[in-house]
Design a protein around this motif. Structure first.
Motif, PDB file in Angstrom:
ATOM      1  N   ILE A   4       0.581  -1.335  -0.245  1.00 27.40           N
ATOM      2  CA  ILE A   4       0.348   0.331  -0.201  1.00 27.40           C
ATOM      3  C   ILE A   4       0.503   0.831  -0.189  1.00 27.40           C
ATOM      4  CG2 ILE A   4       0.046  -0.066   2.786  1.00 27.40           C
ATOM      5  CD1 ILE A   4      -3.169   0.685   1.738  1.00 27.40           C
ATOM      6  N   PHE A   5       2.145   0.991   0.328  1.00 27.15           N
ATOM      7  CA  PHE A   5       3.147   2.352   0.591  1.00 27.15           C
ATOM      8  C   PHE A   5       3.575   2.316  -0.399  1.00 27.15           C
ATOM      9  CE2 PHE A   5       4.108   1.744   5.762  1.00 27.15           C
ATOM     10  CZ  PHE A   5       2.706   2.590   5.562  1.00 27.15           C
ATOM     11  N   SER A   6       4.807   0.918  -1.602  1.00 22.99           N
ATOM     12  CA  SER A   6       4.149   1.739  -2.628  1.00 22.99           C
ATOM     13  C   SER A   6       3.265   2.698  -3.619  1.00 22.99           C
ATOM     14  CB  SER A   6       5.203   0.430  -3.772  1.00 22.99           C
ATOM     15  OG  SER A   6       6.287  -0.121  -2.771  1.00 22.99           O
ATOM     16  N   ARG A   7       2.034   1.956  -3.700  1.00 16.23           N
ATOM     17  CA  ARG A   7       0.850   2.661  -4.058  1.00 16.23           C
ATOM     18  C   ARG A   7       0.677   4.158  -3.694  1.00 16.23           C
ATOM     19  NH1 ARG A   7      -3.703  -1.681  -3.503  1.00 16.23           N
ATOM     20  NH2 ARG A   7      -4.837  -0.268  -4.647  1.00 16.23           N
ATOM     21  N   LYS A  35      -3.073  12.998  17.036  1.00 12.61           N
ATOM     22  CA  LYS A  35      -3.234  14.283  15.750  1.00 12.61           C
ATOM     23  C   LYS A  35      -1.666  14.147  15.687  1.00 12.61           C
ATOM     24  CE  LYS A  35      -4.328  19.127  15.134  1.00 12.61           C
ATOM     25  NZ  LYS A  35      -5.252  19.900  16.170  1.00 12.61           N
ATOM     26  N   GLY A  36      -1.025  14.485  14.713  1.00 11.15           N
ATOM     27  CA  GLY A  36       0.395  14.423  14.247  1.00 11.15           C
ATOM     28  C   GLY A  36       0.700  12.916  13.330  1.00 11.15           C
ATOM     29  N   HIS A  37       0.422  11.770  13.963  1.00 15.44           N
ATOM     30  CA  HIS A  37       1.034  10.623  13.456  1.00 15.44           C
ATOM     31  C   HIS A  37       1.251  10.578  12.379  1.00 15.44           C
ATOM     32  CE1 HIS A  37       0.053   5.850  14.154  1.00 15.44           C
ATOM     33  NE2 HIS A  37       1.902   6.352  13.762  1.00 15.44           N
ATOM     34  N   THR A  38       2.886  10.551  11.887  1.00 15.83           N
ATOM     35  CA  THR A  38       3.227  10.443  10.436  1.00 15.83           C
ATOM     36  C   THR A  38       3.760   9.094  10.544  1.00 15.83           C
ATOM     37  OG1 THR A  38       3.406  13.293  10.607  1.00 15.83           O
ATOM     38  CG2 THR A  38       4.738  11.682   9.393  1.00 15.83           C
ATOM     39  N   LEU A  39       3.539   8.997   9.401  1.00 23.75           N
ATOM     40  CA  LEU A  39       4.604   7.533   8.631  1.00 23.75           C
ATOM     41  C   LEU A  39       6.608   8.283   8.217  1.00 23.75           C
ATOM     42  CD1 LEU A  39       1.809   5.383   8.113  1.00 23.75           C
ATOM     43  CD2 LEU A  39       3.267   5.800  10.038  1.00 23.75           C
ATOM     44  N   VAL A  40       6.978   7.601   7.610  1.00 23.30           N
ATOM     45  CA  VAL A  40       7.602   8.251   7.244  1.00 23.30           C
ATOM     46  C   VAL A  40       8.573   7.040   6.248  1.00 23.30           C
ATOM     47  CG1 VAL A  40      10.595   9.104   7.055  1.00 23.30           C
ATOM     48  CG2 VAL A  40       8.293   9.808   8.731  1.00 23.30           C
ATOM     49  N   ILE A  41       8.306   6.695   5.043  1.00 25.91           N
ATOM     50  CA  ILE A  41       8.732   5.722   4.647  1.00 25.91           C
ATOM     51  C   ILE A  41      10.681   6.059   3.104  1.00 25.91           C
ATOM     52  CG2 ILE A  41       6.542   4.347   4.908  1.00 25.91           C
ATOM     53  CD1 ILE A  41       6.157   5.102   1.346  1.00 25.91           C
ATOM     54  N   PRO A  42      11.337   4.523   3.203  1.00 20.78           N
ATOM     55  CA  PRO A  42      11.396   4.965   1.877  1.00 20.78           C
ATOM     56  C   PRO A  42      10.740   4.425   0.987  1.00 20.78           C
ATOM     57  CG  PRO A  42      12.288   2.747   3.138  1.00 20.78           C
ATOM     58  CD  PRO A  42      10.649   2.507   3.824  1.00 20.78           C
ATOM     59  N   TYR A  48      11.603  -5.271   5.786  1.00 19.39           N
ATOM     60  CA  TYR A  48      11.958  -5.246   7.427  1.00 19.39           C
ATOM     61  C   TYR A  48      13.066  -3.928   7.633  1.00 19.39           C
ATOM     62  CZ  TYR A  48      13.761  -7.481  11.666  1.00 19.39           C
ATOM     63  OH  TYR A  48      14.117  -7.592  12.513  1.00 19.39           O
ATOM     64  N   ILE A  49      12.818  -3.221   8.145  1.00 18.51           N
ATOM     65  CA  ILE A  49      13.983  -2.517   8.567  1.00 18.51           C
ATOM     66  C   ILE A  49      15.208  -2.153   8.534  1.00 18.51           C
ATOM     67  CG2 ILE A  49      13.765  -1.594  11.089  1.00 18.51           C
ATOM     68  CD1 ILE A  49      13.443   1.213   9.943  1.00 18.51           C
ATOM     69  N   PHE A  50      15.771  -4.073   9.048  1.00 14.26           N
ATOM     70  CA  PHE A  50      17.096  -3.786   9.065  1.00 14.26           C
ATOM     71  C   PHE A  50      17.859  -4.973   8.269  1.00 14.26           C
ATOM     72  CE2 PHE A  50      15.050  -4.016  13.542  1.00 14.26           C
ATOM     73  CZ  PHE A  50      16.539  -2.799  14.189  1.00 14.26           C
ATOM     74  N   ILE A  85       7.435  -0.644  14.221  1.00 15.34           N
ATOM     75  CA  ILE A  85       6.836  -1.604  13.934  1.00 15.34           C
ATOM     76  C   ILE A  85       7.089  -3.089  12.818  1.00 15.34           C
ATOM     77  CG2 ILE A  85       4.622  -2.928  14.959  1.00 15.34           C
ATOM     78  CD1 ILE A  85       4.160  -0.723  16.601  1.00 15.34           C
ATOM     79  N   GLY A  86       6.348  -2.415  12.120  1.00 18.03           N
ATOM     80  CA  GLY A  86       6.979  -3.967  10.784  1.00 18.03           C
ATOM     81  C   GLY A  86       6.459  -4.492  10.748  1.00 18.03           C
ATOM     82  N   LEU A  87       4.624  -5.200  11.101  1.00 16.29           N
ATOM     83  CA  LEU A  87       3.566  -6.742  11.237  1.00 16.29           C
ATOM     84  C   LEU A  87       2.608  -5.994  10.574  1.00 16.29           C
ATOM     85  CD1 LEU A  87       3.969  -7.516  14.665  1.00 16.29           C
ATOM     86  CD2 LEU A  87       5.399  -8.366  12.741  1.00 16.29           C
ATOM     87  N   GLU A  88       2.147  -4.426  10.340  1.00 17.93           N
ATOM     88  CA  GLU A  88       1.271  -4.787   9.611  1.00 17.93           C
ATOM     89  C   GLU A  88       1.342  -4.507   7.901  1.00 17.93           C
ATOM     90  OE1 GLU A  88      -1.146  -1.234  11.454  1.00 17.93           O
ATOM     91  OE2 GLU A  88      -1.741  -2.643  12.898  1.00 17.93           O
ATOM     92  N   VAL A  89       2.416  -3.418   7.359  1.00 12.76           N
ATOM     93  CA  VAL A  89       2.333  -3.014   6.204  1.00 12.76           C
ATOM     94  C   VAL A  89       4.151  -3.928   5.752  1.00 12.76           C
ATOM     95  CG1 VAL A  89       2.609  -1.370   4.304  1.00 12.76           C
ATOM     96  CG2 VAL A  89       0.295  -1.311   6.086  1.00 12.76           C
ATOM     97  N   PRO A  90       3.965  -4.659   4.703  1.00 12.24           N
ATOM     98  CA  PRO A  90       5.236  -5.215   4.546  1.00 12.24           C
ATOM     99  C   PRO A  90       5.658  -4.590   3.794  1.00 12.24           C
ATOM    100  CG  PRO A  90       3.740  -5.927   2.864  1.00 12.24           C
ATOM    101  CD  PRO A  90       3.191  -5.707   3.666  1.00 12.24           C
ATOM    102  N   HIS A  91       6.028  -3.201   4.747  1.00 16.81           N
ATOM    103  CA  HIS A  91       6.871  -1.935   3.905  1.00 16.81           C
ATOM    104  C   HIS A  91       7.783  -0.990   5.144  1.00 16.81           C
ATOM    105  CE1 HIS A  91       7.266   0.811  -0.121  1.00 16.81           C
ATOM    106  NE2 HIS A  91       7.896   1.401   1.097  1.00 16.81           N
TER     107      HIS A  91
END
Length: 129
Positions: A4-7, A35-42, A48-50, A85-91
């Motif tokens: 979904i994040f790539s989309r 309020k203001g909850h922000t997501l930062v993605i590559p 997986y972040i690691f 956390i990295g469990l809900e969206v595989p990105h």
């Protein structure tokens, strides 16, 4: 299949963007816990972040850090918390959370906010960058 994040990155799904460059995107969470909850993605889809290359990992956190002053200026809070956390969206994604207490970091409780309110909040944060 693209996450979904790539989309969101491709523009297929709309988002309330905060900041963007060639490698990263920051946008408001559509189902925020604060309020203001922000997501930062590559923009590069990695689950997986690691598994990120060291340089990309470092730049991702530096990009996230660059958003914090604007969040603090826009959303009254004691500090900005960080969660991966990295469990809900595989990105890979970093949560930036305006916090006033530990209760504000409860991912099981979502706040109610309209699309119009998210759009205005995103505009205010962008204005403070």
């Amino acid at each position: 299949m693209a996450s979904i994040f790539s989309r969101i990155v491709s523009g297929e799904i709309p988002s309330h963007k905060i900041a963007e460059n060639d490698e990263f995107l920051a946008f408001l969470d559509a189902f925020p816990i604060a309020k203001g909850h922000t997501l930062v993605i590559p923009k590069k889809e990695v689950d997986y972040i690691f598994d990120l290359e060291d340089d990309l990992y470092s730049r991702l956190f530096l990009f996230a850090k660059s958003i914090v002053p604007a969040l603090e200026k826009t959303v009254p809070c004691v500090r900005i918390g960080v969660s991966v956390i990295g469990l809900e969206v595989p990105h890979v994604h970093i949560h930036l959370l305006p916090l006033n207490s530990m209760k504000d970091a409860d991912f099981s409780k979502k706040i109610k906010i309209t699309q119009e309110e998210l759009a205005e909040l995103a505009r205010q944060i962008r204005q403070n960058i």
